[in-house]
Design an enzyme around this catalytic site. Structure first.
Site, PDB file in Angstrom:
ATOM      1  N   GLN A 160      15.060  34.061 -13.490  1.00  0.00           N
ATOM      2  CA  GLN A 160      15.970  33.067 -12.904  1.00  0.00           C
ATOM      3  C   GLN A 160      15.321  32.332 -11.732  1.00  0.00           C
ATOM      4  OE1 GLN A 160      19.549  34.017 -10.567  1.00  0.00           O
ATOM      5  NE2 GLN A 160      20.689  33.089 -12.238  1.00  0.00           N
TER       6      GLN A 160
ATOM      7  N   GLU B   4       0.842  -1.201   0.000  1.00  0.00           N
ATOM      8  CA  GLU B   4       0.000   0.000   0.000  1.00  0.00           C
ATOM      9  C   GLU B   4       0.882   1.258   0.000  1.00  0.00           C
ATOM     10  OE1 GLU B   4      -2.928   0.005   3.117  1.00  0.00           O
ATOM     11  OE2 GLU B   4      -3.360   2.137   2.922  1.00  0.00           O
TER      12      GLU B   4
END
Ligand SMILES: Cc1cc2nc3c(=O)[nH]c(=O)nc-3n(C[C@H](O)[C@H](O)[C@H](O)COP(=O)(O)OP(=O)(O)OC[C@H]3O[C@@H](n4cnc5c(N)ncnc54)[C@H](O)[C@@H]3O)c2cc1C
Length: 381
Positions: free
Chosen positions: A283, A246
């Site tokens: 940037q 799981e």
């Protein structure tokens, strides 16, 4: 550089090619409706079954493809990438519920339930959590008392994925003494179980297409032969054995979601302009995405190693816990940062990044909270 998961094969590539086209063409356009009705249509389950996407690793004797765990992993990846609305339901149905039947069911039980789960005629759910206890699974209070050839079940479960739709619920109930040794897993055929009632479909902050419910048992009668395993009291040990699966399934979805958030954001910031240039040329935007791309790649390589281990049958609890907490934490951080890079549009529901952000949050909670994952890892130090 192009990267291919080590567990990918040509045969699986061919399967996934077809599956991806099916998801994009037949199911993705219905996701909006499912979100509105807070439930995935039964027709979608049947269509997934027809594609061989439900429980592909179940053997041909029970209607499956008899494939390796690689197929399960690949289905989770494709669903999370193309129709994430289906992801939790499919994992709860296959990697979780069906895995208990496969591993601990008798031959008769497997023949009775697995073929219908493969076709999607029967939807599975796992019922562990109760209003009073989630992390502390040993303290569950729902009881299953043996009376002749039946169990009489009393108690309540909550937060159960597929709870509204489920036909078969693998239920954790107390058949004996307090603590771990008194817990058993019992399969409940929900459709004709007297004394069983579904509560409402719970209102969640995200994952709107996935139904999540309370379940009530008031003198609910279940045949004693529905016990999983050869004797009572094995439930906790059975859960502990299967929980790595799981947790890996959750980590798979987390990594794919991270990759998807980055993809969505690169596309968006390439198109959107501010101060006369695309956002991606700032940037800060480019560096944030560069950092996230690096982390997603690290997560991917670790995940692939875990998938290989699962295919080989030796993924241990500690490593699966590492994958679950780290990948889901990174998923949430990535979605948050990617939403930020979208600006105000990222907060609008029509933009996929908003849903990736809100849907990611649950990943740190279910399948064992990330704090519980760290407890498990800490015990190995
Ligand atoms: C959308 C959704 C779907 C779900 N699907 C299912 C399902 O299909 N089947 C199912 O059985 N359950 C399901 N769950 C339940 C989920 O697994 C539990 O919510 C989860 O295990 C946490 O349990 P709890 O909510 O009782 O929180 P609690 O156990 O009360 O925990 C609360 C907080 O305390 C922390 N905590 C608890 N114990 C410790 C400890 N020892 N050390 C440090 N911190 C601790 C937890 O990490 C958490 O932060 C689902 C939940 C949601 C919200």
């Amino acid at each position: 550089m192009s990267y291919r998961s080590s567990w990918m094969t040509e045969e699986l590539e061919a399967f996934r090619d077809q599956f991806r086209r099916f998801l994009a063409k037949d199911l993705a356009p219905r996701a909006e409706t499912w979100r509105r009705q807070k439930l995935v249509d039964r027709a979608a389950w049947l269509a997934l079954g027809e594609m061989g996407a439900l429980l592909p690793s179940v053997s041909e004797a029970y209607g499956g493809l008899g494939a390796s765990f690689a197929y399960e992993a690949s289905v989770i990846e494709d669903v999370e990438s193309i129709v994430p609305e289906l992801s939790t339901g499919i994992v709860a149905h296959g990697a979780i519920t069906a895995s208990y039947l496969l591993k601990f069911g008798s031959e008769e039980q497997k023949r009775r339930w697995l073929p219908k789960m493969v076709t999607g005629e029967m939807i599975g759910a796992i019922g562990m959590t109760e209003p009073g206890t989630g992390s502390d699974l040993q303290s569950i209070r729902t009881t299953a008392i043996r009376r002749g050839k039946t169990y009489v079940i009393n108690g309540q479960k909550t937060f159960i994925s597929n709870g509204q739709a489920a036909d078969l619920i693998v239920l954790a109930a107390r058949t004996g003494e307090a603590g771990a040794k008194g817990i058993s897993l019992i399969a409940v055929e929900a459709t004709d179980c007297k004394g069983f009632r579904r509560g409402r479909n719970l209102d969640k902050i995200g994952m709107h297409a996935s139904d999540t419910s309370e379940l009530f048992f008031e003198d609910a009668v279940v045949p004693a032969e529905n016990l999983l395993g050869t004797s009572e009291g094995q439930g906790f040990a059975q859960l502990m054995q299967q929980l790595p699966l799981e947790r890996l399934a959750i980590a798979i979805a987390a990594v794919v979601s991270m990759e998807r958030s980055i993809r969505l954001t690169v596309d968006y910031t390439r198109e959107r302009k501010a101060f006369g240039k695309p956002l991606l040329e700032f940037q800060n935007t480019a560096f944030k995405l560069a950092e996230r791309k690096t982390e997603a790649f690290i997560a991917r390589v670790f995940l692939d190693w875990c998938v290989e281990r699962m295919i080989a049958g030796d993924l241990d609890t500690v490593t699966a816990s590492m994958a679950k907490w780290w990948c889901t934490d990174k998923q949430v951080e990535t979605a948050d940062e990617c939403l930020q890079l979208h600006g105000g549009y990222g907060y609008m529901q029509e933009y996929a990044i908003s849903r990736a952000f809100i849907d990611a949050r649950i990943q740190k909670i279910y399948g064992g909270t990330n704090e519980i994952m760290k407890l498990l890892i800490a015990r190995s130090l």
